[in-house]
Enzyme design. Structure first.
Site, PDB file in Angstrom:
ATOM      1  N   GLU A   1      41.288  38.866  33.659  1.00  0.00           N
ATOM      2  CA  GLU A   1      40.114  39.725  33.565  1.00  0.00           C
ATOM      3  C   GLU A   1      39.511  39.702  32.159  1.00  0.00           C
ATOM      4  OE1 GLU A   1      41.240  43.555  35.181  1.00  0.00           O
ATOM      5  OE2 GLU A   1      41.163  42.729  37.227  1.00  0.00           O
TER       6      GLU A   1
ATOM      7  N   SER B   1      34.045  42.103  29.750  1.00  0.00           N
ATOM      8  CA  SER B   1      32.758  41.824  30.373  1.00  0.00           C
ATOM      9  C   SER B   1      33.074  41.466  31.828  1.00  0.00           C
ATOM     10  CB  SER B   1      32.068  40.664  29.638  1.00  0.00           C
ATOM     11  OG  SER B   1      30.864  40.343  30.285  1.00  0.00           O
ATOM     12  N   TYR B   2      33.028  42.470  32.700  1.00  0.00           N
ATOM     13  CA  TYR B   2      33.654  42.391  34.024  1.00  0.00           C
ATOM     14  C   TYR B   2      33.293  41.147  34.843  1.00  0.00           C
ATOM     15  CZ  TYR B   2      34.872  47.374  33.395  1.00  0.00           C
ATOM     16  OH  TYR B   2      35.365  48.554  32.942  1.00  0.00           O
TER      17      TYR B   2
ATOM     18  N   CYS C   1      38.834  36.502  48.193  1.00  0.00           N
ATOM     19  CA  CYS C   1      37.443  36.972  48.255  1.00  0.00           C
ATOM     20  C   CYS C   1      36.544  35.821  48.718  1.00  0.00           C
ATOM     21  CB  CYS C   1      36.996  37.511  46.896  1.00  0.00           C
ATOM     22  SG  CYS C   1      36.630  36.222  45.678  1.00  0.00           S
TER      23      CYS C   1
ATOM     24  N   GLU D   1      43.405  32.878  42.751  1.00  0.00           N
ATOM     25  CA  GLU D   1      43.289  31.660  43.558  1.00  0.00           C
ATOM     26  C   GLU D   1      42.486  30.600  42.818  1.00  0.00           C
ATOM     27  OE1 GLU D   1      42.684  34.775  44.285  1.00  0.00           O
ATOM     28  OE2 GLU D   1      42.608  35.135  46.441  1.00  0.00           O
TER      29      GLU D   1
END
Ligand code: THU
Length: 138
Positions: free
Chosen positions: A50, A53-54, A90, A61
């Site tokens: 992570e 800065s999202y 996702c 994966e």
């Protein structure tokens, strides 16, 4: 492509679970490990990484698939994803993985009880976009 041996699946699940220990998730606190099985039986690890800065956060994966490619492997036979709850990849990861074998096996592992759910990537991402949709290069 031949069936994947259950011992290889077990190895892959173990590696994804161990890789979760390296997850860097100080923002979401959702720790994910992954591992991909490539054509010659090698396993390559990944974890989520992570960022403050999202939008720069990387899923486990995708880091595993990218590491496999960086070490010379472009065909992924199976991917395992280990998390609390055993979430499935996702949408963005489904598309990213499809590049390296639309028929790969996807194993979602719940680290709480070790339970697994198994899918074909093609069933998780019907109608994938791929290179056949691009104009031919001259
Ligand atoms: N995440 C993964 O690494 N893989 C998944 O399949 C679902 C989500 C990560 C991204 C982010 O670091 C955190 O989990 C919360 O979304």
């Amino acid at each position: 492509m031949s069936e994947i041996k259950s011992t290889d699946i077990d190895r892959l699940v173990r590696r994804a679970t161990q890789a979760r220990d390296h997850a860097y998730a100080p923002h979401s606190h959702f720790y994910v490990g992954s591992a991909v099985l490539v054509e010659d039986g090698q396993i390559v690890d990944g974890c989520n990484v992570e960022n403050a800065s999202y939008s720069l956060c990387m899923c486990a994966e995708r880091t595993a698939a990218a590491a496999a490619v960086a070490s010379g492997h472009r065909n992924i036979r199976a991917v395992a994803v280990a998390s609390i709850g055993g979430v499935s990849p996702c949408g963005a990861c489904r598309q990213f993985l499809a590049e390296f074998n639309y028929e790969m096996v996807v194993i979602c592992v719940n680290v709480i009880d070790g339970s697994r759910r198994t899918f074909k990537l093609s069933s998780l991402l019907p109608e994938a976009f791929d290179a056949t949709h691009l104009p031919a290069q001259s």
